[in-house]
Design a protein around this motif. Structure first.
Motif, short mmCIF file in Angstrom:
data_model
loop_
_atom_site.label_atom_id
_atom_site.label_comp_id
_atom_site.label_asym_id
_atom_site.label_seq_id
_atom_site.Cartn_x
_atom_site.Cartn_y
_atom_site.Cartn_z
N GLY A 154 0.83 -1.20 0.00
CA GLY A 154 0.00 0.00 0.00
C GLY A 154 0.86 1.25 0.00
N SER A 155 0.22 2.39 0.21
CA SER A 155 0.97 3.65 0.21
C SER A 155 0.37 4.62 1.20
CB SER A 155 0.99 4.26 -1.19
OG SER A 155 -0.32 4.55 -1.64
N LYS A 156 1.21 5.50 1.71
CA LYS A 156 0.82 6.57 2.62
C LYS A 156 1.41 7.88 2.11
CE LYS A 156 -1.15 3.82 5.68
NZ LYS A 156 -2.56 3.95 6.11
N THR A 157 0.79 9.00 2.47
CA THR A 157 1.29 10.27 1.98
C THR A 157 1.26 11.33 3.07
OG1 THR A 157 1.19 11.81 0.11
CG2 THR A 157 -0.91 11.21 1.13
N TRP A 158 2.07 12.38 2.87
CA TRP A 158 2.21 13.49 3.82
C TRP A 158 2.66 12.99 5.19
CZ3 TRP A 158 2.93 17.81 1.63
CH2 TRP A 158 2.24 18.16 0.46
N ILE A 159 3.64 12.09 5.18
CA ILE A 159 4.15 11.52 6.43
C ILE A 159 5.38 12.31 6.88
CG2 ILE A 159 4.84 9.42 7.61
CD1 ILE A 159 1.97 9.44 6.33
N THR A 160 5.21 13.04 7.98
CA THR A 160 6.28 13.89 8.51
C THR A 160 7.38 13.03 9.15
OG1 THR A 160 4.70 15.66 8.93
CG2 THR A 160 6.79 15.78 10.10
N ASN A 161 8.62 13.44 8.93
CA ASN A 161 9.78 12.74 9.51
C ASN A 161 9.92 11.31 9.00
OD1 ASN A 161 10.47 14.96 11.29
ND2 ASN A 161 8.78 14.31 12.59
N THR A 163 5.80 4.00 0.16
CA THR A 163 5.26 2.91 -0.64
C THR A 163 5.72 1.58 -0.06
OG1 THR A 163 5.29 4.26 -2.65
CG2 THR A 163 5.11 1.88 -2.93
N PHE A 164 4.75 0.70 0.20
CA PHE A 164 5.03 -0.64 0.72
C PHE A 164 4.74 -1.65 -0.39
CE2 PHE A 164 3.94 2.03 4.27
CZ PHE A 164 4.85 1.68 5.27
N ALA A 165 5.76 -2.37 -0.80
CA ALA A 165 5.63 -3.39 -1.84
C ALA A 165 6.21 -4.69 -1.31
CB ALA A 165 6.33 -2.95 -3.12
N ASP A 166 5.34 -5.53 -0.76
CA ASP A 166 5.76 -6.79 -0.13
C ASP A 166 6.80 -6.54 0.97
OD1 ASP A 166 4.04 -8.31 -1.65
OD2 ASP A 166 5.55 -8.84 -3.15
N HIS A 167 6.55 -5.49 1.75
CA HIS A 167 7.42 -5.21 2.89
C HIS A 167 7.12 -6.21 4.00
CE1 HIS A 167 9.72 -2.96 5.87
NE2 HIS A 167 8.68 -3.05 6.67
N ARG A 168 8.15 -6.79 4.56
CA ARG A 168 7.99 -7.82 5.59
C ARG A 168 8.09 -7.21 6.98
NH1 ARG A 168 5.62 -12.45 5.83
NH2 ARG A 168 6.54 -13.00 3.79
N ALA A 169 7.06 -7.44 7.81
CA ALA A 169 7.07 -7.02 9.21
C ALA A 169 6.85 -8.26 10.07
CB ALA A 169 5.97 -6.01 9.48
N PRO A 170 7.60 -8.42 11.15
CA PRO A 170 7.43 -9.61 11.99
C PRO A 170 6.08 -9.59 12.73
CG PRO A 170 8.91 -8.04 13.03
CD PRO A 170 8.64 -7.51 11.66
#
Length: 388
Positions: free
Chosen positions: A153-160, A215-222
């Protein structure tokens, strides 16, 4: 008695220390840094040394926690110097509060000690390109498998977003849940393969700190990245976190409004026309009187919400009121300060134009003011009126 006198001596010292930092180290350099849109590396390092990033972290994890009342006042001081510096610690504070209220003990031990020193800085990733303030309509999905979560997915206007080592990501772990909020969770994401941070998005104001698209493209999180360890609680968790976030935005607005008022008052006392200081002209005097009155009202409304938060009450309505009124007040004060300065107010050689560019962020940030009105009226009906 000043507002500061209400605080215990240790918290008075915290606010006074931040005020001194702003006057001696921020104000002399802010115009150059802001106009160049330069990340304030040295100022952020000083904020780390002063313990600013640990003010929402419990002592057990290395922090020096302060009351919400104190937090509002020191945020105002930072924003009085440069609103971007208050923004650099805003999301960080909310994530610290989320971990404190909802995190597992393992999550607290892993993240909070490094957040207290500023070694790890944190931010929130809520807004999506097509979603705006409708958080339940988000499309970022984290699908669980044997190895944890696969995020897309994607996110926008993310500060820092580039410099924060920890991102509280709002996502759907059950896209088919009904109602939608039951399928929303918060993941504590760290940078790694599959997570791309875009260029800095161009902004009218709020310079220095980056705002980017993720942008998250098959990002792996435990699996242990799930805040609290239970899926489906993310929407309620972030609504609680936004109470702190909206108080922080209200306090930022107070700082911008105060800076604009202080500059306008100083200018009106020294600038003369028709043989007298311009504050003695009724039109200018009326502006100053209204600016001071509305700023005082905004501060009291914000501190009222802070007191209720410190007493353990739910403050979504009060924080919404504070954010709404303080941000609109800051915008009006910035405009009136520009009027008082005349042509100088339009010049980049004066700070008024910066306040005028920074103030709108608080109107649209952390939920637009139109959304705040929806929150306020919903809670007003739910409670059956105001608590008087």
């Amino acid at each position: 008695m000043s507002t500061l006198d209400i605080l215990p001596p240790d918290e008075q010292l915290v606010v006074a220390t931040v005020r001194d930092f702003v006057d001696k180290e921020v104000k002399p350099v802010v115009r150059e840094l802001e106009h160049a849109d330069t990340y304030p590396e040295a100022l952020i390092e000083r904020m780390k040394e002063l313990g600013v990033f640990g003010l929402a972290v419990p002592e057990a994890y290395g922090g020096t926690p302060v009351s919400t009342f104190c937090y509002v006042l020191l945020t105002e001081e930072l924003a009085r110097g440069w609103m971007s510096l208050a923004g650099a610690m805003g999301g960080h504070t909310v994530v610290a509060k989320l971990l404190q209220h909802f995190g597992t003990e393992e999550q607290r031990r892993r993240h909070l000690p490094r957040m207290a020193t500023g070694e790890t800085r944190a931010t929130m990733a809520l807004t999506e390109p097509g979603g705006g303030s409708d958080l339940q309509a988000l499309r970022t999905v984290a699908r669980k498998d044997a190895d944890g979560y696969l995020v897309n997915g994607s996110k926008t206007w993310i500060t820092n977003s580039r410099r924060s080592g920890l991102i509280a990501l709002l996502c759907k772990t059950d896209p088919d849940a009904t109602p939608a909020h039951r399928g929303i969770s918060l993941l504590l994401v760290e940078h790694g393969p599959g997570l791309t941070v875009s260029r800095d998005l161009p902004k009218l104001g709020y310079k220095g700190v980056e705002s980017c698209e993720l942008t998250f493209a098959d990002h792996r999180a435990p699996a242990e990245a799930l805040l609290g360890g239970v899926e489906g609680r993310g929407f309620a968790q972030i609504m609680k976190g936004l109470e702190t976030g909206r108080l922080q935005v209200a306090a930022r607005a107070l700082g911008v409004g105060r800076a604009a008022l202080e500059d306008a008052l100083a200018y009106a006392r020294t600038r003369e026309s028709f043989g007298k200081p311009i504050w003695q002209h009724q039109a200018i005097g009326t502006y100053l009187a209204d600016m001071a009155t509305s700023l005082t009202a905004a501060r009291q409304l914000t501190l009222h919400a802070a007191r209720r938060a410190d007493a353990g009450h739910r403050v979504d309505m009060e924080a919404g009121m504070a954010k709404l009124f303080a941000s609109e007040t800051a915008m009006q004060i910035a405009l009136n300060a520009l009027r008082i300065h005349g042509g100088h107010g339009y010049s980049t050689e004066f700070d008024i134009e910066r306040y005028f560019r920074d103030a709108p962020l608080m109107i649209v940030g952390e939920g637009t003011n139109e959304i705040q009105r929806n929150v306020i009226v919903s809670r007003l009906v739910e409670r059956g009126g105001l608590d008087v």
